[in-house]
Write a protein that holds these residues in place. Sequence first.
Motif, mmCIF file in Angstrom:
data_model
loop_
_atom_site.group_PDB
_atom_site.id
_atom_site.type_symbol
_atom_site.label_atom_id
_atom_site.label_comp_id
_atom_site.label_asym_id
_atom_site.label_seq_id
_atom_site.Cartn_x
_atom_site.Cartn_y
_atom_site.Cartn_z
ATOM 1 N N VAL A 105 0.743 -1.125 0.048
ATOM 2 C CA VAL A 105 -0.020 -0.079 0.110
ATOM 3 C C VAL A 105 0.794 0.990 0.169
ATOM 4 O O VAL A 105 0.704 2.209 -0.786
ATOM 5 C CB VAL A 105 -0.887 0.038 1.260
ATOM 6 C CG1 VAL A 105 -1.572 1.465 1.309
ATOM 7 C CG2 VAL A 105 -1.953 -0.913 1.063
ATOM 8 N N GLY A 108 1.953 1.859 -3.241
ATOM 9 C CA GLY A 108 1.301 2.255 -4.294
ATOM 10 C C GLY A 108 0.974 3.650 -3.953
ATOM 11 O O GLY A 108 0.904 4.499 -4.997
ATOM 12 N N LEU A 109 0.711 4.121 -2.599
ATOM 13 C CA LEU A 109 0.281 5.446 -2.469
ATOM 14 C C LEU A 109 1.630 6.304 -2.998
ATOM 15 O O LEU A 109 1.101 7.584 -3.578
ATOM 16 C CB LEU A 109 0.114 5.701 -0.939
ATOM 17 C CG LEU A 109 -1.219 5.132 -0.529
ATOM 18 C CD1 LEU A 109 -1.329 4.963 1.098
ATOM 19 C CD2 LEU A 109 -2.137 5.446 -1.026
ATOM 20 N N VAL A 112 1.314 6.888 -6.511
ATOM 21 C CA VAL A 112 0.087 7.600 -6.904
ATOM 22 C C VAL A 112 0.386 9.122 -6.560
ATOM 23 O O VAL A 112 0.269 9.844 -7.461
ATOM 24 C CB VAL A 112 -1.350 7.283 -6.075
ATOM 25 C CG1 VAL A 112 -2.048 8.209 -6.199
ATOM 26 C CG2 VAL A 112 -1.726 5.972 -6.961
ATOM 27 N N LEU A 116 0.348 11.996 -9.478
ATOM 28 C CA LEU A 116 -0.602 13.122 -9.490
ATOM 29 C C LEU A 116 0.066 14.428 -9.539
ATOM 30 O O LEU A 116 -0.348 15.374 -10.095
ATOM 31 C CB LEU A 116 -1.294 13.088 -8.151
ATOM 32 C CG LEU A 116 -2.521 11.995 -7.937
ATOM 33 C CD1 LEU A 116 -3.206 11.856 -6.565
ATOM 34 C CD2 LEU A 116 -3.661 12.248 -9.170
ATOM 35 N N ARG A 118 2.775 14.771 -11.103
ATOM 36 C CA ARG A 118 3.300 15.366 -12.247
ATOM 37 C C ARG A 118 2.162 15.497 -13.230
ATOM 38 O O ARG A 118 2.215 16.484 -13.916
ATOM 39 C CB ARG A 118 3.884 13.723 -12.969
ATOM 40 C CG ARG A 118 4.837 13.928 -14.174
ATOM 41 C CD ARG A 118 5.276 12.785 -14.811
ATOM 42 N NE ARG A 118 6.004 11.960 -13.799
ATOM 43 C CZ ARG A 118 6.371 10.794 -14.028
ATOM 44 N NH1 ARG A 118 5.969 10.202 -14.994
ATOM 45 N NH2 ARG A 118 7.088 10.222 -13.106
ATOM 46 N N TRP A 119 0.929 15.231 -13.130
ATOM 47 C CA TRP A 119 -0.167 15.294 -13.814
ATOM 48 C C TRP A 119 -0.517 16.799 -13.620
ATOM 49 O O TRP A 119 -1.035 17.521 -14.461
ATOM 50 C CB TRP A 119 -1.421 14.459 -13.419
ATOM 51 C CG TRP A 119 -1.358 13.192 -14.117
ATOM 52 C CD1 TRP A 119 -0.288 12.630 -15.046
ATOM 53 C CD2 TRP A 119 -2.238 11.928 -13.926
ATOM 54 N NE1 TRP A 119 -0.654 11.494 -15.312
ATOM 55 C CE2 TRP A 119 -1.729 10.994 -14.996
ATOM 56 C CE3 TRP A 119 -3.257 11.949 -13.381
ATOM 57 C CZ2 TRP A 119 -2.378 9.733 -14.907
ATOM 58 C CZ3 TRP A 119 -3.786 10.790 -13.259
ATOM 59 C CH2 TRP A 119 -3.393 9.638 -14.291
ATOM 60 N N THR A 120 -0.757 17.131 -12.031
ATOM 61 C CA THR A 120 -1.056 18.659 -11.954
ATOM 62 C C THR A 120 -0.124 19.616 -12.236
ATOM 63 O O THR A 120 -0.398 20.748 -12.903
ATOM 64 C CB THR A 120 -1.440 18.697 -10.507
ATOM 65 O OG1 THR A 120 -0.505 18.168 -9.641
ATOM 66 C CG2 THR A 120 -2.744 18.029 -9.855
ATOM 67 N N GLY B 339 -0.459 12.684 -19.231
ATOM 68 C CA GLY B 339 -1.517 12.939 -18.347
ATOM 69 C C GLY B 339 -1.745 14.304 -17.806
ATOM 70 O O GLY B 339 -0.703 14.903 -17.634
ATOM 71 N N GLU B 340 -2.819 14.889 -17.650
ATOM 72 C CA GLU B 340 -2.997 16.128 -16.954
ATOM 73 C C GLU B 340 -4.181 16.177 -15.954
ATOM 74 O O GLU B 340 -5.189 15.455 -16.129
ATOM 75 C CB GLU B 340 -3.566 17.056 -18.124
ATOM 76 C CG GLU B 340 -2.374 17.438 -18.955
ATOM 77 C CD GLU B 340 -2.812 18.605 -19.827
ATOM 78 O OE1 GLU B 340 -2.067 19.096 -20.598
ATOM 79 O OE2 GLU B 340 -4.111 18.905 -20.091
ATOM 80 N N LEU B 341 -3.931 16.820 -15.195
ATOM 81 C CA LEU B 341 -5.191 17.170 -14.034
ATOM 82 C C LEU B 341 -5.254 18.322 -13.349
ATOM 83 O O LEU B 341 -3.908 19.170 -12.998
ATOM 84 C CB LEU B 341 -4.885 15.943 -12.931
ATOM 85 C CG LEU B 341 -5.806 15.528 -11.851
ATOM 86 C CD1 LEU B 341 -7.209 15.102 -12.889
ATOM 87 C CD2 LEU B 341 -5.284 14.403 -11.000
ATOM 88 N N VAL B 356 -4.963 1.335 -6.276
ATOM 89 C CA VAL B 356 -3.966 0.967 -5.325
ATOM 90 C C VAL B 356 -4.540 -0.208 -4.468
ATOM 91 O O VAL B 356 -3.730 -1.140 -4.203
ATOM 92 C CB VAL B 356 -3.305 2.205 -4.534
ATOM 93 C CG1 VAL B 356 -2.589 1.870 -3.496
ATOM 94 C CG2 VAL B 356 -2.494 3.105 -5.447
ATOM 95 N N ALA B 360 -3.129 -3.736 -4.476
ATOM 96 C CA ALA B 360 -2.725 -4.160 -3.117
ATOM 97 C C ALA B 360 -2.939 -5.370 -2.468
ATOM 98 O O ALA B 360 -2.279 -6.434 -2.075
ATOM 99 C CB ALA B 360 -2.262 -2.942 -2.054
#
Lengths: 148, 647, 182
Positions: A105, A108-109, A112, A116, A118-120, B339-341, B356, B360
């Motif tokens: 976990v 994974g977090l 993420v 995120l 990178r995307w924002t 990707g974009e957000l 996740v 997991a």
Amino acid sequence: MCLRLGAALGGAALAQQPATPVNEQQVHEVAAQLRCVVCQNLSVADSPSEMAQQMRAIVRERLAAGERPEQVVQYFVDRYGEWILLSPRGRGFNLLVWLFPAVAVAVGLAIVAVVLRRWTRRRRAAPPAAAVDAGMSERIRRELDGGA
Amino acid sequence: MIPELGSGTTVVALVLALGGAAAAAAGGRAGRSALVEVAQRAALGVFVLVSFAFALLTYAFLAFDFSVRYVANNTNLGTPFYYRITGVWGALEGSIILWSWMLALYTLVIVLRHRRNAREFYPWVLAVMLGVLAFFLVVMTFAAPPFERQTPPPADGRGLNPLLEDTGMITHPVALYLGFTGLTVPFAFALAALVAARVGDTWITLTRRWTIVAWYFLSLGLLIGGWWSYHVLGWGGYWAWDPVENAAFMPWLAATAFLHSVMIQERRRMLKLWNISLIIMAFTLTLFGTFLTRSGVIASVHAFTQGTIGILFLSFLALVLLVALGLVALRWDALRAQGELDSVVSRESVFLLNNVMLVAAAFTVFFGTVFPLLSEAVRGVKVSVGAPFFNQVNIPLFLSLIFLMGVGPLIAWRRASVESLRRNFLWPIACGVLAAAVGFVMGVRPALAVLTVATTAFVAATIVVDFTRATRARRRTGEALLPAMGGLLLRHNRRYGGFVVHLGILVIAVGVTGSQAWSVQTETTLRRGEHAELAGYRVRFDGLSASEESNHAKVTGTFTVSNGRVLGVLRPAKKFYPQQQSPIAAVDYRLGLTEDVYLVLGDFARDGTEATIKLQVNRLVSWIWLGGVVITLGTLLAILPERKRPA
Amino acid sequence: MTRLWRWLIPLSAIPLLALLAYGFRTNPRDIPSPLVGRPAPAFALTTFAGAPLALETHRGRVVVVNFWASWCYPACYEEAPVLERGWRAYRDRGVVVIGVDIQDRREAAEKFIRDFGLTFPNAQDPTGKVSVDYGVYGVPETFFIDRRGRIRAKHVGAVTDEVFRANVERLLAEPEGPPGPA
């Protein structure tokens, strides 16, 4: 939970009941830690097999004789090895399997979080596409929700 | 005659499948549609042949043709008619033919549906499907032939495994295999997308319904397996974290993750690499599952056999993994997303978190399942990893997932404003807290149970909030209540189908929590006329009776159940089959919405004066099966064809 | 990611496949016993003939304890003649064979003994305590106990003549020595 005990038994292969009443819940808790040796992957508490019934009787007897639950469990481990425990003891190499979920976990977090970010960041770098008028979107929202 | 006919059919089908796969691949590579046509005809031919072989085997069962070894091993003259049909897939060889037939059926549907609307993918999809089918036909020909001749044919067969004499036999393997084989289809499309270097969302849109259907059958198979375990195996539980149960659960977890994250690719064109990886994961976990069940590498109640078949499956698993991952490496550049957000607080983030948790959980279950093997390899010590471990580590993950289930549908794509968050979640959070307080006051003590109650209430409230608000908006145009609700469901069937499925999951979660936290049991020995008491129920032992059935002897105990007034009579039994070493317990139970009374007959005195019973009062277990019904309804709603006319 | 690093992805599958392949060499049903090398647990049973049967009375002899059941087919059926042969061959050399029948019906067990003409002492373990004491998880299982009362070997599955002879000869060859710890 009221427990009615059977009397002492004759006849073929009936489980022996101890003289003093034992907390059935305790028996269940100990038996739930042990693996039924003749069925696959069931606990001694759950298994309907004869061997499991006999093992439960042994657990009941030992608890009635005053042994602590850990001692009863150890009695079985001494004879069958660690394999008899349905849940590996969290020591040494076995820590791997216990820590793995938390690590999975966490990894994974972390991924993420990186994604995120990178995307924002990319979004902020690029100019926003045809921005909808904030006032217009608020009016639409309010209309959809009801109320002028 | 049947053995030779069946074997011959299998061999021809194998040749056709191999040839078809090669033709499809060659046709795809060279762009020659004639070759693809050849492959198509081969696929049709394979379907006809495998169907014929399946029908032949079924006929052999029905006609007691003991010259076929598989028939002799799995049925006998006393086997009831119904179980002679379901017994066809009761053991290894039959399971392979069932699997092959389903693969052939899915291939046929692909031919009918996609030969025009998926031009670039079609040859490669066909190649992959026929390739996988060819593998199973190889297994059927060399490792587990169902049509071996038994010489001399015995006068009577061995009989079906008594545990399989149950209605679960017709539904559990069928549903489960439909799910497993169904996952082959999106996988085939994913590989096709990789090979054709068309890794955009076309392949996702094409396979959307396939994925839902496969996911549904997997869910159904798992639930029926739980039901079967509960009412046949006699231990009062529905899930034991047995390695083969895990082997079906892991693909389900990966498929659920895939189902959700493809929505991101559909809307926002992101996560291409991740989605392809997820479906590869789901499919290889399926293969891993078949490997586990048939190789004997990890001991399990389901394990069919050991031997060379395990090597075959492991080799195929290796081949698929290396080819699929190799293709991913090959197309790496095309898969890197831009990707974009706008904001971290958005549906994309929630879906990522959902993934996740699911992945997991899949990894955790996988690691726990293979850990005994790892421990032996590294330390030389055998350990067991069973239910207590899996329950403990998975509960936080599943609880988080349930929470996310409430947040996801109501949070906006790209960016959710504080205003919208407040509007959407204030009431549900209040409901959750209220439910927790009420539960606590009513005596719910385990912290985990309180938390589950709160989370479930929260998610249910989000669904209600969304539905009411949307209905109200429709009604503002003057529509009456029911047509508004109905129109909403049909117009946005994907969204509301998903909601209904989520509701089903909630119902199951309540059932699981209730049964784990509040069930009680006891074991006692009774003399005739004596009674046992548990949770307000009184069970009186009335007597034993013996009877002879067509293929077993049965001893039935009669017990009267009352809780103030007489509720009924339970008749748990022990069935003695000649070929089984120990008797099979036949449990009896009174099902209820909130409580089940569950009775297992243990030892008994020869003269019928005494009996040992295991009595359980299981709480909320029926909610699990009800949840399955809700999931079915939600899935049906979700796969309806899209309505084209305006609302 | 440079062109070559990406190929690590398919290669990463190999350790997992190796682990699964290793699984073919193990038998998940074969659990090593922690009792080997430790004193054999005592037991006091009654034979089918009604005579008392206790482990201590045989201290000083090599003891072969075999757990069986009449429903254990085919393994117990294969090894019953082996045990009887071994008993007849070695009983005068200070070896005793003891059979413990578990989870069985008395009539079926007595029939089994009659059918195979077993002459070594056999007793039932009605409560299963002896089988749990010995860590028995299936039948048949055979324990070879040396003259000092320690378990020296455990054999899971049907015993063959070679296995019987090898273990018994090995233990017979050892000097008696002082009694093992109680």
